[in-house]
Enzyme design. Structure first.
Site, PDB file in Angstrom:
ATOM      1  N   ASP A  90      24.914   5.269  57.710  1.00 31.88           N
ATOM      2  CA  ASP A  90      25.287   3.858  57.757  1.00 31.88           C
ATOM      3  C   ASP A  90      24.068   3.066  58.201  1.00 31.88           C
ATOM      4  O   ASP A  90      23.587   3.230  59.323  1.00 31.88           O
ATOM      5  CB  ASP A  90      26.455   3.634  58.725  1.00 31.88           C
ATOM      6  CG  ASP A  90      26.820   2.162  58.844  1.00 31.88           C
ATOM      7  OD1 ASP A  90      27.179   1.563  57.814  1.00 31.88           O
ATOM      8  OD2 ASP A  90      26.731   1.617  59.960  1.00 31.88           O
ATOM      9  N   GLU A 107      25.317   4.164  51.747  1.00 32.18           N
ATOM     10  CA  GLU A 107      25.995   3.000  51.176  1.00 32.18           C
ATOM     11  C   GLU A 107      25.052   2.249  50.249  1.00 32.18           C
ATOM     12  O   GLU A 107      23.859   2.066  50.550  1.00 32.18           O
ATOM     13  CB  GLU A 107      26.475   2.072  52.295  1.00 32.18           C
ATOM     14  CG  GLU A 107      27.374   0.947  51.818  1.00 32.18           C
ATOM     15  CD  GLU A 107      27.912   0.125  52.975  1.00 32.18           C
ATOM     16  OE1 GLU A 107      28.717  -0.783  52.722  1.00 32.18           O
ATOM     17  OE2 GLU A 107      27.526   0.407  54.132  1.00 32.18           O
ATOM     18  N   ASP A 148      29.753   2.006  64.099  1.00 26.93           N
ATOM     19  CA  ASP A 148      28.736   2.525  63.176  1.00 26.93           C
ATOM     20  C   ASP A 148      28.940   4.012  62.903  1.00 26.93           C
ATOM     21  O   ASP A 148      28.779   4.467  61.762  1.00 26.93           O
ATOM     22  CB  ASP A 148      27.344   2.271  63.746  1.00 26.93           C
ATOM     23  CG  ASP A 148      27.053   0.777  63.895  1.00 26.93           C
ATOM     24  OD1 ASP A 148      27.580  -0.010  63.093  1.00 26.93           O
ATOM     25  OD2 ASP A 148      26.308   0.413  64.826  1.00 26.93           O
TER      26      ASP A 148
END
Length: 383
Positions: free
Chosen positions: A192, A276, A356
């Site tokens: 992340d 991502e 997170d």
């Protein structure tokens, strides 16, 4: 797969003068070709073909007194300048017709001698070579000293000589590199990316955000202030411009080195990497633009992509609309809202999440599901 290997060059003062002449000749040929096509379009004439354009702006131009000095540099450099122009036109036409995906390509523009980056390219036809003494031999330039940081994996097909805004010279080789598979491992990781921490991994590790530009702001501000006090057109102003460029180059080099080291370590340790697919261009239009650019997410993911392909690893990009932060990694419940100031939250199932770390775990799970779907797994697993 094709790779670019870049090394620092240290030309002599005489070679710098010859390189400056080559940069200028390449720029003039590019601009002459662009002007010829623009004039033909304005006059309603047909599009000038590549061969005809080369004949006009190189072969015939060398015979005129105004362009006789084009013969002082390698002909391959001039041909490659026209090749860049032809590629720019093809991309522009393909973008207009819809054949080229992605952002719209603009028509080619004229090159300026004041551009921060100057470059020329030599192909195998130019017969460039690396000498036994480790120097780069370029036609009509000579043997240029190279600082080799590693071996070339294969014989290069072309080399681009670049001069950046800081006055540094580089040689960028295009080589064909065979895959170097790493030993198989069972580890898989989800990443992340963020601003508080550059990267949070699904195993709980947090990589700090170095903020290279923020840390160098004081030095950059003083260099910009010194530049603003110099008279335009003076030699002192030219020196101040180079100082500003060198300060920015140090920031860019530090950011690139950090991304290289981190991406290499992640690829070596994990068989599959899930990250991502962030919309960096969109985020760069917000009030966080400076911090987004300073983080360098796009550069980092690009390095992960080619290193995973080269070393036999799997890289999965999770859709940016996947609710990784609002989804509970324990029970699968989705929170209604999750403002950015909420860094930890509790799910009704009793699980307490670090925002997170929870997002990284969900990215890992989504990447694993994406791999199963690509391999023929069920799209909608049973509850």
């Amino acid at each position: 797969m094709q790779l670019r290997c870049t090394f620092r060059l240290y030309p002599t003062p005489g070679q710098c003068a010859v390189l400056a002449r080559a940069f200028g000749c390449s720029r003039v040929v590019f601009n002459d070709g662009l002007r010829a096509r623009q004039d033909a379009h304005a006059a309603g004439l047909p599009y000038i073909s590549d061969g005809e354009l080369s004949k006009r702006v190189i072969t015939e131009a060398k015979k005129t007194p105004q362009r006789a000095w084009l013969g002082e540099v390698s002909a391959v450099v001039l041909q490659q300048a026209l090749a860049d122009l032809n590629t720019a036109y093809r991309n522009f036409f393909a973008s207009l017709s819809g054949k080229r995906k992605g952002p719209k390509a603009a028509p080619p523009r004229f090159r300026s001698r004041k551009d921060n980056r100057q470059a020329i390219r030599f192909t195998r036809n130019a017969r460039f070579q690396v000498t036994a003494g480790g120097k780069l031999r370029l036609p009509k330039i000579g043997d240029v000293k190279v600082r080799w940081s590693r071996r070339l994996p294969s014989e290069p097909s072309s080399v681009t000589v670049i001069k950046d805004a800081a006055g540094r010279y580089f040689a960028s080789f295009v080589v064909e590199a065979a895959g170097e598979p790493l030993p198989q491992t069972a580890a898989e990781i989800g990443i992340d990316l963020g601003l508080t921490h550059f990267a949070v991994l699904s195993d709980g590790r947090k990589i700090g955000n170095r903020r290279f530009l923020r840390r160098a702001e004081r030095r950059l501000r003083k260099a910009q202030q010194a530049l603003s006090r110099k008279a335009k057109g003076s030699n002192n102003r030219a020196k101040a411009v180079v100082k500003v460029a060198r300060a920015h180059a140090r920031v860019a080099d530090a950011r690139r080195d950090f991304a290289h080291q981190l991406s290499t370590r992640i690829v070596r340790e994990n068989q599959a990497v899930m990250v991502e697919d962030l919309a960096v261009k969109g985020l760069a239009r917000t009030r966080l633009a400076k911090s987004v650019h300073d983080a360098g997410w796009g550069q980092f993911t690009q390095m992960l992509t080619y290193k995973a392909a080269r070393h036999g690893r799997t890289l999965v990009k999770v859709d940016r609309w996947f609710p990784s932060s609002k989804l509970c990694s324990a029970c699968g419940a989705v929170a209604e809202s999750m403002p950015l100031n909420v860094r930890s939250w509790a799910c009704p199932c009793g699980a307490v999440h670090d925002r997170d770390v929870n997002a990284a775990k969900n990215i890992l799970a989504a990447g694993r599901a994406e791999r199963l779907n690509a391999c023929g797994g069920t799209v909608r697993p049973a509850a």
